[in-house]
Write a protein that holds these residues in place. Structure first.
Motif: not given
Length: 76
Positions: A44, A47-48, A50-53, A60
């Protein structure tokens, strides 16, 4: 009443140990679960992830794999 009702306190006393309910968990299972939870918490930090970018499941999964590899490389 703070701390529970009197009948609940009596049931806890009857549970076996004076401090309350006896622990009913398997230490091996708890140890493995703790390891998995700590791994997710480290992932987590990216950043990508944790936010499911990422838009697709494949990209993913690739991001999670790359982050896992980076975490593993840091630990060496």
């Amino acid at each position: 009443m703070v701390g529970g009702e009197p009948d609940q306190k009596q049931h806890r006393r009857n549970g076996g140990q004076p401090g309350g309910r006896p622990p009913g968990f398997d230490t091996g299972i708890y140890r493995r679960r703790n390891t998995v939870q700590r791994c997710f918490n480290q992932l987590k930090g990216f950043r990508g992830i944790a936010t499911r970018y990422e838009k697709t499941a494949t990209s993913y999964e690739a991001a999670v794999t790359l982050a896992s590899l980076l975490l593993w490389a840091r630990s060496i």
